[in-house]
Design an enzyme around this catalytic site. Structure first.
Site, PDB file in Angstrom:
ATOM      1  N   CYS A   2      36.507 -16.616  21.890  1.00 49.48           N
ATOM      2  CA  CYS A   2      37.145 -15.435  21.311  1.00 49.48           C
ATOM      3  C   CYS A   2      37.207 -15.507  19.787  1.00 49.48           C
ATOM      4  O   CYS A   2      37.343 -16.586  19.214  1.00 49.48           O
ATOM      5  CB  CYS A   2      38.569 -15.310  21.828  1.00 49.48           C
ATOM      6  SG  CYS A   2      38.673 -15.236  23.605  1.00 49.48           S
ATOM      7  N   ARG A  28      29.521 -16.873  18.177  1.00 46.55           N
ATOM      8  CA  ARG A  28      30.437 -17.786  18.859  1.00 46.55           C
ATOM      9  C   ARG A  28      30.495 -17.532  20.364  1.00 46.55           C
ATOM     10  O   ARG A  28      31.062 -18.330  21.095  1.00 46.55           O
ATOM     11  CB  ARG A  28      31.837 -17.652  18.249  1.00 46.55           C
ATOM     12  CG  ARG A  28      31.874 -18.052  16.789  1.00 46.55           C
ATOM     13  CD  ARG A  28      33.228 -17.786  16.206  1.00 46.55           C
ATOM     14  NE  ARG A  28      34.224 -18.648  16.778  1.00 46.55           N
ATOM     15  CZ  ARG A  28      34.582 -19.821  16.277  1.00 46.55           C
ATOM     16  NH1 ARG A  28      34.032 -20.239  15.171  1.00 46.55           N
ATOM     17  NH2 ARG A  28      35.489 -20.559  16.847  1.00 46.55           N
ATOM     18  N   TRP A  74      36.081 -13.782  25.065  1.00 51.15           N
ATOM     19  CA  TRP A  74      35.299 -14.597  26.008  1.00 51.15           C
ATOM     20  C   TRP A  74      36.248 -14.821  27.179  1.00 51.15           C
ATOM     21  O   TRP A  74      37.258 -15.507  27.059  1.00 51.15           O
ATOM     22  CB  TRP A  74      34.907 -15.914  25.338  1.00 51.15           C
ATOM     23  CG  TRP A  74      33.995 -16.762  26.162  1.00 51.15           C
ATOM     24  CD1 TRP A  74      32.627 -16.645  26.244  1.00 51.15           C
ATOM     25  CD2 TRP A  74      34.353 -17.863  26.995  1.00 51.15           C
ATOM     26  NE1 TRP A  74      32.133 -17.620  27.093  1.00 51.15           N
ATOM     27  CE2 TRP A  74      33.160 -18.380  27.564  1.00 51.15           C
ATOM     28  CE3 TRP A  74      35.569 -18.476  27.337  1.00 51.15           C
ATOM     29  CZ2 TRP A  74      33.149 -19.465  28.435  1.00 51.15           C
ATOM     30  CZ3 TRP A  74      35.542 -19.551  28.209  1.00 51.15           C
ATOM     31  CH2 TRP A  74      34.346 -20.032  28.748  1.00 51.15           C
ATOM     32  N   ASN A  98      43.774 -15.215  20.614  1.00 52.72           N
ATOM     33  CA  ASN A  98      42.870 -16.303  21.047  1.00 52.72           C
ATOM     34  C   ASN A  98      43.723 -17.400  21.655  1.00 52.72           C
ATOM     35  O   ASN A  98      44.820 -17.670  21.164  1.00 52.72           O
ATOM     36  CB  ASN A  98      42.127 -16.911  19.854  1.00 52.72           C
ATOM     37  CG  ASN A  98      40.986 -16.039  19.389  1.00 52.72           C
ATOM     38  OD1 ASN A  98      40.737 -14.974  19.935  1.00 52.72           O
ATOM     39  ND2 ASN A  98      40.297 -16.507  18.359  1.00 52.72           N
ATOM     40  N   GLY A  99      43.188 -18.084  22.660  1.00 50.78           N
ATOM     41  CA  GLY A  99      43.931 -19.193  23.260  1.00 50.78           C
ATOM     42  C   GLY A  99      44.365 -18.850  24.666  1.00 50.78           C
ATOM     43  O   GLY A  99      43.899 -17.869  25.259  1.00 50.78           O
ATOM     44  N   GLU A 477      20.432 -34.763  27.261  1.00 51.49           N
ATOM     45  CA  GLU A 477      20.538 -33.696  26.274  1.00 51.49           C
ATOM     46  C   GLU A 477      19.388 -32.686  26.437  1.00 51.49           C
ATOM     47  O   GLU A 477      19.585 -31.482  26.345  1.00 51.49           O
ATOM     48  CB  GLU A 477      20.571 -34.297  24.860  1.00 51.49           C
ATOM     49  CG  GLU A 477      20.571 -33.306  23.718  1.00 51.49           C
ATOM     50  CD  GLU A 477      21.734 -32.319  23.715  1.00 51.49           C
ATOM     51  OE1 GLU A 477      22.676 -32.468  24.514  1.00 51.49           O
ATOM     52  OE2 GLU A 477      21.670 -31.363  22.925  1.00 51.49           O
ATOM     53  N   LYS A 481      19.866 -28.728  27.206  1.00 50.38           N
ATOM     54  CA  LYS A 481      19.266 -27.708  26.333  1.00 50.38           C
ATOM     55  C   LYS A 481      18.518 -26.692  27.178  1.00 50.38           C
ATOM     56  O   LYS A 481      18.664 -25.495  27.001  1.00 50.38           O
ATOM     57  CB  LYS A 481      18.300 -28.423  25.407  1.00 50.38           C
ATOM     58  CG  LYS A 481      18.273 -28.269  23.956  1.00 50.38           C
ATOM     59  CD  LYS A 481      19.409 -28.228  23.051  1.00 50.38           C
ATOM     60  CE  LYS A 481      20.773 -28.036  23.551  1.00 50.38           C
ATOM     61  NZ  LYS A 481      21.839 -28.593  22.786  1.00 50.38           N
ATOM     62  N   GLU A 484      20.932 -24.512  29.498  1.00 49.74           N
ATOM     63  CA  GLU A 484      21.857 -23.578  28.849  1.00 49.74           C
ATOM     64  C   GLU A 484      21.155 -22.368  28.265  1.00 49.74           C
ATOM     65  O   GLU A 484      21.728 -21.289  28.222  1.00 49.74           O
ATOM     66  CB  GLU A 484      22.769 -24.274  27.825  1.00 49.74           C
ATOM     67  CG  GLU A 484      22.141 -24.706  26.547  1.00 49.74           C
ATOM     68  CD  GLU A 484      23.154 -25.347  25.588  1.00 49.74           C
ATOM     69  OE1 GLU A 484      24.294 -24.893  25.516  1.00 49.74           O
ATOM     70  OE2 GLU A 484      22.768 -26.312  24.896  1.00 49.74           O
ATOM     71  N   HIS A 500      17.351 -43.533  45.230  1.00 52.69           N
ATOM     72  CA  HIS A 500      18.602 -43.614  46.000  1.00 52.69           C
ATOM     73  C   HIS A 500      19.064 -42.228  46.453  1.00 52.69           C
ATOM     74  O   HIS A 500      20.236 -42.034  46.750  1.00 52.69           O
ATOM     75  CB  HIS A 500      19.661 -44.343  45.188  1.00 52.69           C
ATOM     76  CG  HIS A 500      19.260 -45.740  44.862  1.00 52.69           C
ATOM     77  ND1 HIS A 500      19.269 -46.747  45.802  1.00 52.69           N
ATOM     78  CD2 HIS A 500      18.756 -46.292  43.731  1.00 52.69           C
ATOM     79  CE1 HIS A 500      18.815 -47.864  45.260  1.00 52.69           C
ATOM     80  NE2 HIS A 500      18.495 -47.612  43.999  1.00 52.69           N
ATOM     81  N   LYS A 599      30.085 -20.717  21.257  1.00 50.77           N
ATOM     82  CA  LYS A 599      29.703 -21.750  20.298  1.00 50.77           C
ATOM     83  C   LYS A 599      30.779 -22.810  20.178  1.00 50.77           C
ATOM     84  O   LYS A 599      30.497 -23.992  20.077  1.00 50.77           O
ATOM     85  CB  LYS A 599      29.420 -21.104  18.936  1.00 50.77           C
ATOM     86  CG  LYS A 599      28.978 -22.069  17.857  1.00 50.77           C
ATOM     87  CD  LYS A 599      27.593 -22.626  18.152  1.00 50.77           C
ATOM     88  CE  LYS A 599      27.168 -23.722  17.198  1.00 50.77           C
ATOM     89  NZ  LYS A 599      26.088 -24.546  17.765  1.00 50.77           N
TER      90      LYS A 599
HETATM   91  O1  M6R Z   1      31.776 -28.076  18.710  1.00 55.26           O
HETATM   92  P1  M6R Z   1      31.576 -29.215  19.664  1.00 55.26           P
HETATM   93  O2  M6R Z   1      30.482 -30.142  19.208  1.00 55.26           O
HETATM   94  O3  M6R Z   1      32.826 -29.972  19.962  1.00 55.26           O
HETATM   95  O4  M6R Z   1      31.066 -28.557  21.003  1.00 55.26           O
HETATM   96  C1  M6R Z   1      30.855 -29.343  22.139  1.00 55.26           C
HETATM   97  C2  M6R Z   1      30.067 -28.601  23.193  1.00 55.26           C
HETATM   98  O5  M6R Z   1      30.731 -27.432  23.560  1.00 55.26           O
HETATM   99  C3  M6R Z   1      28.645 -28.248  22.715  1.00 55.26           C
HETATM  100  O6  M6R Z   1      27.937 -29.381  22.308  1.00 55.26           O
HETATM  101  C4  M6R Z   1      27.877 -27.552  23.833  1.00 55.26           C
HETATM  102  O7  M6R Z   1      27.593 -28.445  24.866  1.00 55.26           O
HETATM  103  C5  M6R Z   1      26.604 -26.900  23.291  1.00 55.26           C
HETATM  104  N1  M6R Z   1      26.463 -25.585  23.845  1.00 55.26           N
HETATM  105  C6  M6R Z   1      25.376 -27.617  23.626  1.00 55.26           C
HETATM  106  O8  M6R Z   1      24.249 -27.011  23.097  1.00 55.26           O
END
Ligand code: M6R
Length: 604
Positions: A2, A28, A74, A98-99, A477, A481, A484, A500, A599
């Site tokens: 948000c 975001r 969001w 927000n929150g 990672e 990527k 997502e 396994h 974000k």
């Molecule tokens: O701002 P942060 O690095 O704490 O965010 C952590 C995760 O939310 C962030 O790395 C998320 O996994 C990304 N979307 C990955 O690309």
């Protein structure tokens, strides 16, 4: 996640001003948006599900006004729809929030008994009604109403508030959710992210937890939770136009991958080009015999690389945990433990909670962070800024790479302190590190090959990644990527673990991306490849020049330039980022703003 915008100032095209700021928060992540503004002494609210462009179509952009609040939502409590979108209005009060108000159900039941009816499924509407209830049932000033409100809610909030009996004033408060006040002579703004400020605003105050704010066109008044006036540090807005521009790239993600060599080069040149500046910048770590690394998503994956390095090279026992688990579990640490929090934004709610938990327990904390003004940067004992510049794409690339770089530097510091390497050797390592940015560019230059790989896999429903040791951390990672941004299901496994269970999923043509950069584990990884090849898997191999060979069992191979093995994780992630990018592009996905993602995850 948000986003909040609030404006008070000289008369302007208020709808346009609010929408322009909201657009700067788009990256975001959000699923509905709305604005509220005062016109002819009346509050007008316009909301819409989906993109801000849809909201824009609902407004005529010709309305002049002096005050307004706006929001990108969001969804957490209640579906993403127009009804649940902010701003919310009850009685005399209009808010953006927000929150998460954790005790909202309890408050809701109480207010229902008092005759309130609720139209939405949100906790935010309850917050709005509570403000209205306090106002209606007491003789308190608006500031006192807010104070009373904060005494009765639990959870996190950043609130922008307009009261009907004071339409020339914008109020705000925050707890555990970011909010700042931008100001120029005739305009004051509240925003949840500095990037949303009007271009004319060059200064801002960061609010502390519990602050309550009253803004008029000419004046910023900040109070602590006891309503005593307080002053907060003035900061300058430093948003480089270049950073919020795609600079000719089709997507921010691609632009940010292409920036990786530049940002790493600049970080190394500034602080880590020789042992003298390096030792000045790095905190003293000799007293720690154990490290905990905590983060979420990619930041936690960077931590996995760190764990491998710290244990293999510096001989320091290291645990890595996702923040949402660490914050609630029994943690074994003592005065010799350092808790390293990794975060791009420095505002991830779960990671902040871990930082506070460690601090409360008297444990030293160090953050690796990209936003130097963030909550984590302000609260940790030691701060290492990665200085990646603004990262707009939701999928992190350059920030992840610099988090890994910083963990490599911490590792070198520990090796020096433990006398595992001399200062001369440190200088040699730093010199070798200085050659890595150029090698990143060489890896990026293999662009066409990544596109070819993407063409071969983008129609798949499942893609597997495997690796051993540090390569497993990298493949985790790579897999994140891909899923997502392309929405293709993918999993990452430790090479030796496949047989396994997971190997039952391997059949003819199953695409498996193998990361193999660890010399010591080469023969083991090759055995794992053979096992899945025998079951029909189609292998894409990411390896290094040192390990390259005539591998006839792979259908496609990416060979990384030669470097010291300490720096290999910096190179091996780049192909995986670019493969994910091209797959998502071929799938026609919204690469910079993937569905359901934000974000910066500022709620639990
Ligand atoms: O701002 P942060 O690095 O704490 O965010 C952590 C995760 O939310 C962030 O790395 C998320 O996994 C990304 N979307 C990955 O690309």
């Amino acid at each position: 996640m948000c986003g909040i915008v609030g404006y008070i100032g000289k008369k302007t095209n208020i709808q346009k001003v609010l929408i322009e700021s909201l657009k700067k928060l788009e990256y975001r992540g959000y699923d509905s948006a709305g604005i509220a503004y005062v016109n002819n002494n009346k509050i007008n609210i316009i909301k819409e599900k989906g993109k801000i462009e849809k909201l824009e179509k609902k407004i005529d952009c010709g309305v002049m006004g002096k005050i307004g609040i706006a929001h990108t939502r969001w969804a957490t409590h209640g579906k993403a729809n127009e009804n649940n979108a902010h701003p919310h209005r009850t009685g005399m009060v209009t808010i953006v929030h927000n929150g998460i108000i954790e005790n909202y159900l309890e408050i809701k039941r109480y207010l229902e008994k008092k005759g309130y009816h609720f139209k939405t499924e949100t906790d935010s509407e309850i917050a709005c009604a509570l403000l209205d209830y306090i106002k209606a049932t007491t003789k308190m000033s608006n500031l006192e109403v807010i104070k009373e409100f904060t005494n009765n809610v639990t959870g996190s909030y950043a609130l922008g508030i307009i009261f009907d009996d004071d339409l020339d004033t914008l109020y705000a408060t925050r707890k555990d959710s970011p909010l700042l006040i931008g100001y120029s002579e005739n305009v004051k703004m509240i925003v949840s992210d500095v990037s949303a400020l009007n271009s004319g605003i060059k200064n801002y105050y960061l609010l502390e937890n519990g602050d309550i704010v009253k803004l008029t066109e000419k004046r910023v008044s900040i109070y602590d939770n006891d309503l005593h006036p307080v002053s907060r540090k003035k900061l300058n807005v430093k948003v480089d136009g270049n950073e919020v521009d795609k600079n000719g790239f089709e997507h921010f993600m691609l632009k940010e991958i292409h920036e990786e060599s530049v940002v790493l080069e600049s970080l190394l040149r500034k602080y880590f080009s020789n042992s003298k500046t390096f030792l000045k910048k790095m905190p003293k770590l000799s007293k720690y015999s154990r490290i905990h690394i905590v983060g979420c998503g990619s930041a936690m994956h960077a931590g996995l690389v760190g764990k491998h390095l710290f244990e293999e090279y510096a001989n320091v026992e290291t645990d890595v945990e996702v923040a949402s688990e660490y914050r609630y579990k029994k943690v074994f640490y003592d005065a010799k433990t350092l808790v390293i929090l990794v975060s791009q934004s420095g505002e991830t709610a779960d990671t902040i909670a871990c930082l506070r938990k460690a601090k409360e327990d008297g444990i030293d904390t160090l953050v690796i962070v990209n936003v130097p003004t963030s909550t984590m940067a302000r609260e940790a004992d030691f701060v290492l800024n990665i200085e990646a510049g603004t990262e707009v794409a939701v999928a992190t690339t350059k920030a992840y790479l610099l988090q890994v770089a910083m963990l490599i530097l911490i590792n070198l510091k520990m090796m020096v302190e433990r006398e595992m390497i001399s200062i001369d050797e440190l200088d040699k390592y730093l010199q070798l590190f200085g050659e890595v940015p150029k090698k990143i560019s060489e890896v990026i230059d293999l662009d066409k090959e990544y596109f070819e790989i993407a063409k071969n896999i983008y129609h798949e429903d499942n893609i597997f990644y495997i690796g051993r040791g540090i390569d497993y951390a990298i493949s985790m990672e790579g897999s994140l990527k891909l899923k997502e941004i392309s929405y293709i299901h993918s999993e990452s496994y430790k090479g030796g673990e496949l047989k396994h269970g997971t190997i039952s999923l391997i059949e003819k043509n199953t695409k498996v991306i193998v990361v193999m950069t660890d010399c010591d584990l080469k023969s083991k990884t090759i055995s794992n490849i053979k096992e899945i090849k025998a079951r029909g898997a189609d292998i894409i191999l990411i390896t290094t020049k040192q390990l390259d060979d005539d591998y006839d069992f792979v259908s496609k191979k990416i060979v990384l330039p030669k470097t010291n093995s300490l720096f290999t994780p910096i190179l091996s992630i780049v192909p995986l980022q670019l493969i994910a990018y091209y797959v998502a592009k071929l799938c026609g996905c919204d690469i910079d703003k993937p569905r359901n993602l934000a974000k910066s995850v500022t709620v639990e």
